[in-house]
Design a protein around this motif. Structure first.
Motif, mmCIF file in Angstrom:
data_model
loop_
_atom_site.group_PDB
_atom_site.id
_atom_site.type_symbol
_atom_site.label_atom_id
_atom_site.label_comp_id
_atom_site.label_asym_id
_atom_site.label_seq_id
_atom_site.Cartn_x
_atom_site.Cartn_y
_atom_site.Cartn_z
ATOM 1 N N ALA A 296 0.834 -1.203 0.000
ATOM 2 C CA ALA A 296 0.000 0.000 0.000
ATOM 3 C C ALA A 296 0.871 1.257 0.000
ATOM 4 C CB ALA A 296 -0.936 0.001 1.210
ATOM 5 N N GLU A 297 1.956 1.234 0.760
ATOM 6 C CA GLU A 297 2.872 2.382 0.808
ATOM 7 C C GLU A 297 3.536 2.593 -0.553
ATOM 8 O OE1 GLU A 297 4.797 5.671 2.344
ATOM 9 O OE2 GLU A 297 3.142 4.537 3.210
ATOM 10 N N ALA A 298 3.903 1.489 -1.221
ATOM 11 C CA ALA A 298 4.513 1.592 -2.551
ATOM 12 C C ALA A 298 3.523 2.182 -3.554
ATOM 13 C CB ALA A 298 5.001 0.227 -3.022
ATOM 14 N N VAL A 299 2.272 1.763 -3.488
ATOM 15 C CA VAL A 299 1.237 2.318 -4.375
ATOM 16 C C VAL A 299 1.064 3.805 -4.080
ATOM 17 C CG1 VAL A 299 -1.240 2.298 -4.921
ATOM 18 C CG2 VAL A 299 0.020 0.143 -4.730
ATOM 19 N N TYR A 300 1.047 4.160 -2.803
ATOM 20 C CA TYR A 300 0.921 5.563 -2.397
ATOM 21 C C TYR A 300 2.048 6.411 -2.991
ATOM 22 C CZ TYR A 300 1.521 9.610 0.670
ATOM 23 O OH TYR A 300 1.713 10.881 1.151
ATOM 24 N N ARG A 301 3.298 5.914 -2.882
ATOM 25 C CA ARG A 301 4.450 6.678 -3.381
ATOM 26 C C ARG A 301 4.494 6.725 -4.910
ATOM 27 N NH1 ARG A 301 7.399 3.585 0.275
ATOM 28 N NH2 ARG A 301 8.369 2.539 -1.486
ATOM 29 N N GLU A 302 4.223 5.592 -5.559
ATOM 30 C CA GLU A 302 4.373 5.498 -7.018
ATOM 31 C C GLU A 302 3.202 6.090 -7.792
ATOM 32 O OE1 GLU A 302 7.064 4.222 -8.788
ATOM 33 O OE2 GLU A 302 8.096 4.104 -6.860
ATOM 34 N N LEU B 223 -7.007 -0.423 -2.504
ATOM 35 C CA LEU B 223 -6.651 -1.007 -3.799
ATOM 36 C C LEU B 223 -5.895 -2.323 -3.613
ATOM 37 C CD1 LEU B 223 -6.479 -0.828 -6.887
ATOM 38 C CD2 LEU B 223 -4.367 0.471 -6.594
ATOM 39 N N VAL B 224 -4.924 -2.343 -2.713
ATOM 40 C CA VAL B 224 -4.156 -3.562 -2.450
ATOM 41 C C VAL B 224 -5.086 -4.662 -1.934
ATOM 42 C CG1 VAL B 224 -2.389 -4.579 -0.941
ATOM 43 C CG2 VAL B 224 -1.953 -2.404 -2.099
ATOM 44 N N GLU B 225 -5.967 -4.337 -0.983
ATOM 45 C CA GLU B 225 -6.918 -5.318 -0.446
ATOM 46 C C GLU B 225 -7.830 -5.842 -1.540
ATOM 47 O OE1 GLU B 225 -7.172 -6.872 2.480
ATOM 48 O OE2 GLU B 225 -5.354 -5.809 3.037
ATOM 49 N N SER B 226 -8.266 -4.954 -2.393
ATOM 50 C CA SER B 226 -9.141 -5.309 -3.507
ATOM 51 C C SER B 226 -8.481 -6.302 -4.454
ATOM 52 C CB SER B 226 -9.414 -4.030 -4.258
ATOM 53 O OG SER B 226 -10.571 -3.869 -4.760
ATOM 54 N N ILE C 270 -5.906 -8.320 -3.772
ATOM 55 C CA ILE C 270 -5.695 -9.585 -3.060
ATOM 56 C C ILE C 270 -7.009 -10.370 -2.968
ATOM 57 C CG2 ILE C 270 -5.112 -10.600 -0.811
ATOM 58 C CD1 ILE C 270 -2.977 -8.357 -0.574
ATOM 59 N N ASP C 271 -8.101 -9.694 -2.651
ATOM 60 C CA ASP C 271 -9.411 -10.356 -2.588
ATOM 61 C C ASP C 271 -9.798 -10.938 -3.941
ATOM 62 O OD1 ASP C 271 -9.715 -9.813 0.091
ATOM 63 O OD2 ASP C 271 -11.013 -8.067 -0.209
ATOM 64 N N TYR C 272 -9.549 -10.188 -5.006
ATOM 65 C CA TYR C 272 -9.893 -10.652 -6.348
ATOM 66 C C TYR C 272 -9.089 -11.915 -6.697
ATOM 67 C CZ TYR C 272 -11.157 -10.566 -11.248
ATOM 68 O OH TYR C 272 -11.650 -10.911 -12.481
ATOM 69 N N ILE C 273 -7.812 -11.917 -6.377
ATOM 70 C CA ILE C 273 -6.965 -13.085 -6.634
ATOM 71 C C ILE C 273 -7.484 -14.287 -5.839
ATOM 72 C CG2 ILE C 273 -4.656 -14.067 -6.264
ATOM 73 C CD1 ILE C 273 -3.534 -11.252 -6.955
ATOM 74 N N CYS C 274 -7.759 -14.089 -4.551
ATOM 75 C CA CYS C 274 -8.259 -15.181 -3.699
ATOM 76 C C CYS C 274 -9.574 -15.740 -4.223
ATOM 77 C CB CYS C 274 -8.454 -14.696 -2.266
ATOM 78 S SG CYS C 274 -6.919 -14.363 -1.400
ATOM 79 N N ASN C 275 -10.511 -14.861 -4.551
ATOM 80 C CA ASN C 275 -11.817 -15.312 -5.047
ATOM 81 C C ASN C 275 -11.690 -16.044 -6.376
ATOM 82 O OD1 ASN C 275 -13.194 -14.314 -2.836
ATOM 83 N ND2 ASN C 275 -13.513 -12.314 -3.776
ATOM 84 N N SER C 276 -10.820 -15.589 -7.243
ATOM 85 C CA SER C 276 -10.601 -16.260 -8.528
ATOM 86 C C SER C 276 -10.056 -17.663 -8.310
ATOM 87 C CB SER C 276 -9.633 -15.462 -9.401
ATOM 88 O OG SER C 276 -10.187 -14.211 -9.709
#
Length: 105
Positions: free
Chosen positions: A15-21, A32-35, A37-43
């Motif tokens: 999340a910090e990397a997404v914030y900086r980049e 966004l990061v949680e979203s 990860i959740d999408y990958i898990c559900n898939s």
């Protein structure tokens, strides 16, 4: 992109990397990061393979029941059938890791 914690990459690090980049707010970055990860898990739970180009493929594999052996005693032990998560790195990721391990001259 530099990760702050060299031992383990956590959700907070991502999340910090997404914030900086990207420049999203810290809460939006964490969401966004949680979203993702959740999408990958559900898939994966739906039986789909998850392929991230340039990174690798996640999939679930069913393993059959088998007989194992206790390494200390040599006793045979039944190992129940189970489902395991498998990751196969892409060729790009393999090359990057291999090149980072090669000593620089």
């Amino acid at each position: 992109m530099e990760i702050q914690n060299p031992g383990t990459v956590t959700r907070a690090d991502l999340a910090e990397a997404v914030y900086r980049e990207i420049g999203l707010s810290r809460s939006e970055s964490a969401e966004l990061v949680e979203s993702v990860i959740d999408y990958i898990c559900n898939s994966l739970l739906n039986g789909e393979h998850v392929k991230l180009a340039g990174f690798g493929t996640f999939s679930l594999r069913d393993k059959k029941e088998r007989i194992g052996r206790n390494p200390k005693t040599g006793e045979e032990v039944p190992i129940t059938s189970r489902r395991v998560l498998v990751f196969k790195p892409s060729q790009v990721l393999r090359e990057r890791v291999d090149s980072s391990l090669t000593p620089k001259k």
